[in-house]
Design a protein around this motif. Sequence first.
Motif, PDB file in Angstrom:
ATOM      1  N   PHE A 106      -2.507  -6.291  -7.424  1.00 51.47           N
ATOM      2  CA  PHE A 106      -3.367  -6.094  -8.738  1.00 51.47           C
ATOM      3  C   PHE A 106      -2.700  -5.561  -9.705  1.00 51.47           C
ATOM      4  O   PHE A 106      -1.681  -4.634  -9.619  1.00 51.47           O
ATOM      5  N   LYS A 107      -3.043  -6.157 -10.813  1.00 47.62           N
ATOM      6  CA  LYS A 107      -2.176  -5.418 -12.072  1.00 47.62           C
ATOM      7  C   LYS A 107      -3.228  -5.191 -13.261  1.00 47.62           C
ATOM      8  O   LYS A 107      -4.187  -5.879 -13.299  1.00 47.62           O
ATOM      9  N   ASN A 108      -2.741  -4.332 -14.088  1.00 50.01           N
ATOM     10  CA  ASN A 108      -3.737  -3.935 -15.099  1.00 50.01           C
ATOM     11  C   ASN A 108      -3.656  -4.833 -16.235  1.00 50.01           C
ATOM     12  O   ASN A 108      -2.728  -5.838 -16.164  1.00 50.01           O
ATOM     13  N   ALA A 109      -4.557  -4.773 -17.297  1.00 46.54           N
ATOM     14  CA  ALA A 109      -4.472  -5.824 -18.163  1.00 46.54           C
ATOM     15  C   ALA A 109      -3.121  -6.108 -19.020  1.00 46.54           C
ATOM     16  O   ALA A 109      -2.744  -7.278 -19.344  1.00 46.54           O
ATOM     17  N   ALA A 110      -2.241  -5.110 -19.115  1.00 46.98           N
ATOM     18  CA  ALA A 110      -1.087  -5.195 -19.912  1.00 46.98           C
ATOM     19  C   ALA A 110      -0.141  -5.922 -18.953  1.00 46.98           C
ATOM     20  O   ALA A 110       0.818  -6.773 -19.435  1.00 46.98           O
ATOM     21  N   ALA A 111      -0.206  -5.658 -17.926  1.00 48.87           N
ATOM     22  CA  ALA A 111       0.971  -6.548 -16.720  1.00 48.87           C
ATOM     23  C   ALA A 111       0.467  -7.618 -16.156  1.00 48.87           C
ATOM     24  O   ALA A 111       1.173  -8.527 -15.585  1.00 48.87           O
ATOM     25  N   ASN A 112      -0.878  -8.184 -16.291  1.00 45.51           N
ATOM     26  CA  ASN A 112      -1.650  -9.112 -15.633  1.00 45.51           C
ATOM     27  C   ASN A 112      -0.846 -10.533 -16.108  1.00 45.51           C
ATOM     28  O   ASN A 112      -0.499 -10.769 -17.456  1.00 45.51           O
ATOM     29  N   LYS A 113      -0.644 -11.428 -15.277  1.00 44.51           N
ATOM     30  CA  LYS A 113       0.102 -12.479 -15.411  1.00 44.51           C
ATOM     31  C   LYS A 113      -1.028 -13.761 -15.017  1.00 44.51           C
ATOM     32  O   LYS A 113      -0.715 -14.919 -15.403  1.00 44.51           O
ATOM     33  N   VAL A 114      -2.402 -13.476 -15.001  1.00 40.36           N
ATOM     34  CA  VAL A 114      -3.406 -14.503 -15.005  1.00 40.36           C
ATOM     35  C   VAL A 114      -3.945 -14.885 -16.055  1.00 40.36           C
ATOM     36  O   VAL A 114      -4.146 -14.244 -17.052  1.00 40.36           O
ATOM     37  N   ASN A 126     -18.674   2.323  -8.343  1.00 41.37           N
ATOM     38  CA  ASN A 126     -18.293   3.811  -8.777  1.00 41.37           C
ATOM     39  C   ASN A 126     -17.170   4.016  -9.773  1.00 41.37           C
ATOM     40  O   ASN A 126     -16.463   4.788  -9.733  1.00 41.37           O
ATOM     41  N   GLY A 127     -17.426   3.195 -10.748  1.00 36.62           N
ATOM     42  CA  GLY A 127     -16.411   3.500 -11.924  1.00 36.62           C
ATOM     43  C   GLY A 127     -15.271   2.690 -11.762  1.00 36.62           C
ATOM     44  O   GLY A 127     -14.516   2.655 -12.620  1.00 36.62           O
ATOM     45  N   GLN A 128     -14.867   1.902 -10.714  1.00 34.01           N
ATOM     46  CA  GLN A 128     -13.677   1.216 -10.545  1.00 34.01           C
ATOM     47  C   GLN A 128     -14.139  -0.303 -10.567  1.00 34.01           C
ATOM     48  O   GLN A 128     -15.053  -0.780 -10.002  1.00 34.01           O
ATOM     49  N   ALA A 129     -13.563  -1.104 -11.403  1.00 39.55           N
ATOM     50  CA  ALA A 129     -13.419  -2.464 -11.458  1.00 39.55           C
ATOM     51  C   ALA A 129     -12.412  -3.296 -11.115  1.00 39.55           C
ATOM     52  O   ALA A 129     -11.379  -2.973 -11.590  1.00 39.55           O
ATOM     53  N   THR A 221     -20.465 -10.306 -11.127  1.00 38.95           N
ATOM     54  CA  THR A 221     -20.511 -10.961 -12.407  1.00 38.95           C
ATOM     55  C   THR A 221     -19.511 -12.191 -12.428  1.00 38.95           C
ATOM     56  O   THR A 221     -18.215 -11.903 -12.128  1.00 38.95           O
ATOM     57  N   GLN A 222     -20.043 -13.439 -12.493  1.00 42.17           N
ATOM     58  CA  GLN A 222     -18.854 -14.716 -12.543  1.00 42.17           C
ATOM     59  C   GLN A 222     -18.747 -14.862 -14.187  1.00 42.17           C
ATOM     60  O   GLN A 222     -19.661 -15.057 -14.811  1.00 42.17           O
ATOM     61  N   ILE A 223     -17.500 -14.610 -14.624  1.00 45.83           N
ATOM     62  CA  ILE A 223     -17.258 -14.434 -15.899  1.00 45.83           C
ATOM     63  C   ILE A 223     -15.811 -14.929 -16.473  1.00 45.83           C
ATOM     64  O   ILE A 223     -14.699 -14.706 -15.472  1.00 45.83           O
ATOM     65  N   SER A 224     -15.338 -15.199 -17.708  1.00 45.81           N
ATOM     66  CA  SER A 224     -13.981 -15.417 -17.904  1.00 45.81           C
ATOM     67  C   SER A 224     -13.341 -14.181 -17.809  1.00 45.81           C
ATOM     68  O   SER A 224     -13.977 -13.095 -18.059  1.00 45.81           O
ATOM     69  N   LEU A 225     -12.194 -14.317 -17.404  1.00 41.49           N
ATOM     70  CA  LEU A 225     -11.194 -12.994 -17.387  1.00 41.49           C
ATOM     71  C   LEU A 225     -11.215 -12.263 -18.798  1.00 41.49           C
ATOM     72  O   LEU A 225     -11.159 -10.852 -18.692  1.00 41.49           O
ATOM     73  N   ALA A 226     -11.080 -12.994 -19.777  1.00 43.74           N
ATOM     74  CA  ALA A 226     -10.964 -12.198 -21.131  1.00 43.74           C
ATOM     75  C   ALA A 226     -12.536 -11.691 -21.325  1.00 43.74           C
ATOM     76  O   ALA A 226     -12.326 -10.515 -21.899  1.00 43.74           O
ATOM     77  N   ALA A 230     -12.682  -7.493 -21.640  1.00 43.39           N
ATOM     78  CA  ALA A 230     -13.601  -6.822 -22.887  1.00 43.39           C
ATOM     79  C   ALA A 230     -14.431  -6.112 -22.542  1.00 43.39           C
ATOM     80  O   ALA A 230     -14.629  -4.664 -23.276  1.00 43.39           O
ATOM     81  N   LEU A 231     -15.312  -6.116 -21.429  1.00 45.42           N
ATOM     82  CA  LEU A 231     -16.171  -5.168 -21.001  1.00 45.42           C
ATOM     83  C   LEU A 231     -15.650  -4.035 -20.100  1.00 45.42           C
ATOM     84  O   LEU A 231     -16.360  -2.916 -20.105  1.00 45.42           O
ATOM     85  N   TYR A 232     -14.566  -4.284 -19.423  1.00 50.01           N
ATOM     86  CA  TYR A 232     -14.050  -3.168 -18.590  1.00 50.01           C
ATOM     87  C   TYR A 232     -12.359  -3.440 -18.647  1.00 50.01           C
ATOM     88  O   TYR A 232     -11.558  -3.932 -17.869  1.00 50.01           O
ATOM     89  N   PRO A 233     -11.958  -2.560 -19.804  1.00 51.63           N
ATOM     90  CA  PRO A 233     -10.520  -2.765 -20.327  1.00 51.63           C
ATOM     91  C   PRO A 233      -9.671  -2.217 -19.052  1.00 51.63           C
ATOM     92  O   PRO A 233      -8.603  -2.437 -19.195  1.00 51.63           O
ATOM     93  N   ASN A 234     -10.216  -1.294 -18.229  1.00 51.29           N
ATOM     94  CA  ASN A 234      -9.300  -0.664 -17.291  1.00 51.29           C
ATOM     95  C   ASN A 234      -9.399  -1.394 -15.945  1.00 51.29           C
ATOM     96  O   ASN A 234      -8.579  -0.714 -14.884  1.00 51.29           O
ATOM     97  N   SER A 235      -9.780  -2.492 -15.948  1.00 58.46           N
ATOM     98  CA  SER A 235     -10.115  -3.311 -14.521  1.00 58.46           C
ATOM     99  C   SER A 235      -8.678  -3.660 -14.171  1.00 58.46           C
ATOM    100  O   SER A 235      -7.700  -3.943 -15.021  1.00 58.46           O
ATOM    101  N   LEU A 236      -8.679  -3.920 -12.861  1.00 56.05           N
ATOM    102  CA  LEU A 236      -7.414  -4.366 -12.478  1.00 56.05           C
ATOM    103  C   LEU A 236      -7.772  -5.903 -12.155  1.00 56.05           C
ATOM    104  O   LEU A 236      -8.916  -6.403 -11.894  1.00 56.05           O
TER     105      LEU A 236
END
Length: 385
Positions: A106-114, A126-129, A221-226, A230-236
């Motif tokens: 898993f990578k955060n938004a900054a390092a994500n390659k998907v 519990n607050g983790q996405a 939630t089935q949703i685009s990664l973008a 936007a909803l969970y900026p700290n998501s991995l």
Amino acid sequence: MKNLFYIGIAGLLLFEIANVYFIMPMPGSQRLNSIEVAYFLHSWKWVFRSLLGCLILLGGLPAFRAGRWGAFWAGLALLAVSVVAYAANFEMAADSMFYQPSVLTFKNAAANKVDKERIVIGVEINGQARAYPIQFIGYHHQVRDTLGGKSIIVTYCTVCRTGRVFEPVINGQPETFRLVGMDHFNAMFEDKTTGSWWRQANGEAIAGKLKGQTLPELEITQISLAKWLALYPNSLVMQPDTKFREEYDSLSNYESGKRKGKLTKRDSASWQEKSWVVGVEVSSGVKAYDWNQLLKKRIINDMVGYLPITVVLASDNKSFTALRRATPGQVLSVKNDSLFDNGGSAYNLLGKSYIPDRPDLLKVNAYQEYWHSWQTFHPDTKQFK
């Protein structure tokens, strides 16, 4: 005695074929109500193989001594049953075709390659996405993970277009599962402890000792990664396992509905077997919403049984959600992927209130599926028209 050899050969051939036929997508197999037969054959496979093997051994010597041509046909029969048995148990076995990730990264938004236009199954506990691209889990069928202190299995069946997340817990004990086949085109998993078979579409045990039990299901939630980020900026974000690059590439056009294969194509017309629907399931009822109609309306304020439900499609034509309104009189509208009601409240796509001290809307279970899948596993469903 040589007849025993050929009876054993014929019986073993039929058994190995039947053992696979009922739980794999073969002509006609997935339209049969044959799960009990399939489970019986699977459970007693070594008994069948032993008995038929004894017949082959008893008649083998006479069969091979029945002249040159007799030996030839006996050898050919043995070769045929060996080839079929190998194919059925190794080449065509579900867990030999689809593997778990060798490394779960898993990578955060900054390092994500998907690609951020990819559709993901988003999960928050519990607050983790975390976000799981369906291009990846569609191949693996299940991905085991731990999120927010809970063990989870993220599952997906491409033939039904069903994404589900469960806790792998049975009677309070952790459990592991393997992909064993499918029933009515839906993926089935077998638990390690009892060997019971579990349906992916609803987490229900449909055969075996635990038949009738269900796995705890978690909200997704089935949703685009973008949109998710936007909803969970700290998501991995789950990253591809390079070992399966070719398999992922084969599903690159799946989520857009552009595949041509019979099992995973999309019917562009409404209410056909392979048409897309959004299915909503609440305590008061079950309802299906045609994807084409949702594309036109963007938002549908409706009643499912006695509960006021709103289904929303985001501007990317990919992300959707279903929310329970506070009252039937509350009417929601959508603008720039924000929701507004007739009382001055405003919410994001997941029903979170933008206005402090005003209550959120309750998110309810909603899934994008093929129509054949939703109506098969929800036979009492209503259709919104």
